[in-house]
Every structure is written in C-alpha cells, then in structure tokens.
Design a protein around this motif. Sequence first.
Motif, PDB file in Angstrom:
ATOM      1  N   ARG A 203       2.976 -35.781 -63.798  1.00  0.00           N
ATOM      2  CA  ARG A 203       3.994 -36.182 -62.822  1.00  0.00           C
ATOM      3  C   ARG A 203       3.501 -36.012 -61.398  1.00  0.00           C
ATOM      4  N   GLU A 204       2.772 -34.946 -61.127  1.00  0.00           N
ATOM      5  CA  GLU A 204       2.273 -34.752 -59.770  1.00  0.00           C
ATOM      6  C   GLU A 204       1.196 -35.779 -59.446  1.00  0.00           C
ATOM      7  N   ALA A 205       0.350 -36.096 -60.438  1.00  0.00           N
ATOM      8  CA  ALA A 205      -0.676 -37.122 -60.224  1.00  0.00           C
ATOM      9  C   ALA A 205      -0.036 -38.476 -59.947  1.00  0.00           C
ATOM     10  N   ASP A 206       1.038 -38.792 -60.682  1.00  0.00           N
ATOM     11  CA  ASP A 206       1.753 -40.044 -60.445  1.00  0.00           C
ATOM     12  C   ASP A 206       2.384 -40.056 -59.052  1.00  0.00           C
ATOM     13  N   LEU A 207       2.930 -38.905 -58.645  1.00  0.00           N
ATOM     14  CA  LEU A 207       3.520 -38.809 -57.311  1.00  0.00           C
ATOM     15  C   LEU A 207       2.474 -39.093 -56.240  1.00  0.00           C
ATOM     16  N   ALA A 208       1.271 -38.504 -56.397  1.00  0.00           N
ATOM     17  CA  ALA A 208       0.197 -38.722 -55.417  1.00  0.00           C
ATOM     18  C   ALA A 208      -0.191 -40.194 -55.362  1.00  0.00           C
ATOM     19  N   ALA A 209      -0.289 -40.834 -56.521  1.00  0.00           N
ATOM     20  CA  ALA A 209      -0.660 -42.252 -56.561  1.00  0.00           C
ATOM     21  C   ALA A 209       0.411 -43.110 -55.899  1.00  0.00           C
ATOM     22  N   VAL A 230      10.910 -36.283 -52.390  1.00  0.00           N
ATOM     23  CA  VAL A 230      10.245 -34.996 -52.179  1.00  0.00           C
ATOM     24  C   VAL A 230      10.114 -34.761 -50.681  1.00  0.00           C
ATOM     25  N   THR A 231       9.670 -33.563 -50.306  1.00  0.00           N
ATOM     26  CA  THR A 231       9.442 -33.279 -48.899  1.00  0.00           C
ATOM     27  C   THR A 231       8.080 -33.821 -48.478  1.00  0.00           C
ATOM     28  N   ARG A 232       7.904 -33.950 -47.181  1.00  0.00           N
ATOM     29  CA  ARG A 232       6.614 -34.420 -46.658  1.00  0.00           C
ATOM     30  C   ARG A 232       5.485 -33.478 -47.076  1.00  0.00           C
ATOM     31  N   ASN A 233       5.715 -32.158 -46.955  1.00  0.00           N
ATOM     32  CA  ASN A 233       4.687 -31.192 -47.332  1.00  0.00           C
ATOM     33  C   ASN A 233       4.315 -31.322 -48.802  1.00  0.00           C
ATOM     34  N   HIS A 234       5.333 -31.522 -49.654  1.00  0.00           N
ATOM     35  CA  HIS A 234       5.071 -31.660 -51.090  1.00  0.00           C
ATOM     36  C   HIS A 234       4.191 -32.877 -51.348  1.00  0.00           C
ATOM     37  N   LEU A 235       4.509 -34.008 -50.731  1.00  0.00           N
ATOM     38  CA  LEU A 235       3.727 -35.222 -50.933  1.00  0.00           C
ATOM     39  C   LEU A 235       2.303 -35.031 -50.440  1.00  0.00           C
ATOM     40  N   GLN A 236       2.145 -34.426 -49.274  1.00  0.00           N
ATOM     41  CA  GLN A 236       0.811 -34.202 -48.735  1.00  0.00           C
ATOM     42  C   GLN A 236      -0.015 -33.300 -49.652  1.00  0.00           C
ATOM     43  N   GLN A 237       0.607 -32.234 -50.144  1.00  0.00           N
ATOM     44  CA  GLN A 237      -0.111 -31.326 -51.027  1.00  0.00           C
ATOM     45  C   GLN A 237      -0.476 -32.010 -52.342  1.00  0.00           C
TER      46      GLN A 237
END
Length: 251
Positions: A203-209, A230-237
């Motif tokens: 799920r996190e990999a999909d979010l990054a993509a 999500v928050t900006r920080n979460h997306l950046q991380q």
Amino acid sequence: MSQQLIAREANVAASTISRLLSRPDRGCLRAQGQRILAVTPGRFDDYADRPSTGTVRRIHGLYFAAHGPVQIADASNLSPSMITQLAGGRYQSVAARTEKAIRQAVTELATRTGTCPRARLRAQREQWAPLGAWDDIDDPQAVPDWTGYCGTDRGYWTHRRLKLPMCARCQTAHEQWLADNAALGAQELNHACFRARTTAITREADLAADGRELLTYGVPIDQAAQRLGVTRNHLQQAMLRHPAPAKETAA
C-alpha cells in the motif's frame, strides 16, 4: 506568553498586566481591557521567549539523522553544551534568537545524513522522532507519525519493515490486533500476520507511485496529498522510502 509580551501586544504598561494578575478586583480602564482582550494567544514577537517544544523536537530530529551536538552547534552558531541541554529538555522556553538558530540548522542539515552515530543511537534509544514525522512540529498536542499509519497495525508492520524504533501507539494497535484474532489457530494467525505485513508494504509503494504520477501532471504536492487522503509529510516520506524504479526514472 510573558507579562511583558502581553503588554507589548496590547500596548499597555507591563505593570497593568501584573496588577490585573495579582489584584483582578481593581480592574483597569475599558480601553486597556479591550486591547488586552484583542491580543492573539500564542503570537510571539521578535523579543519574546517562546515554548521550547518545536526547538527541542527539531534538535531531536537532527539527532535522528545522525547530526551530533557539534555539527548542530556549527550550523546554528550556538554552543554544543546548549544543544545538549536543549536536547535533554532542560528548558521550558527559549529565546527568539535560539529558536531562529535551530531553524537555520535544520535548513542546513536536514537534507543530508550526519556523521555522528552516537547521536543516532541516542535518538533511537530515547525514541526521538525524525523531522518528517511531524505534521506540526510546534504544536504541543501533536504526536509524531513515523510511518504515516501510526496507531494502526499497518503502522506496526511499517515500523518493522523499515527498522524504525517502535512507537507506543503502533505497539498498542498490534497488541489489540492480536487480541482481536486470538481465536485463530497458530497457522491461520501466521497467515493473517503475513497478509497484514504484505499489505503494509504494497500500500505504501502504491501510494508513492500514485504521488509521483500526480506530480508528473503538475499537481502541487499539497494537493496530491489531499487527493490521496494523506498528509504532505506522509506522501513525501513514502516517495523517499519507495523511489521510482530505474525504468520509470528514465522515462
């Protein structure tokens, strides 16, 4: 806010604020009272001491990135002993120039990894959060979100996968998940844990993509994070933890 700061913001004498605190029955002029009531709580000018919360958290975040007291002192023009005292939570408030100096150090150091393993080990031992874990680092009520999912079982598995210090909220969430699934047999429980761990990763990999795709189309990162929930920080991380594959980068 100090009495002197409130007085400056209200354009009244500091003795007026002191008298109102010690002898509220004596009151003050109506015009003075109106100006005092109009003061915005928590607004600090360039002369006022302010809560040390954000300053201490910024130093903790730099420790997490392996920047030690000497490196932070060089970047902030403060003494190493002052950095050590701030990191240890010695002061409840800091001068405006001290806060500004630490902000300057963060600007200079946050984008590169430090060279002080002892600082990183202390941050891990004390469970000090990285800079990117905070949505509002100056808010005393804020709690760090190390993974973007802290407080959930998915956050627990993300901690494990990234070898981050386990936060209490994720540990509690995982213990609750185990309690909720206590009726499962050993084999079924293992399968359920495997699915939960795999879901946390994909799920996190999909979010990054998804985030990179939105940025490619010119969507500002704040709007991209909002669209993805999500928050900006979460997306950046997430994008840092899951960089674009070589083929995607070349494209």
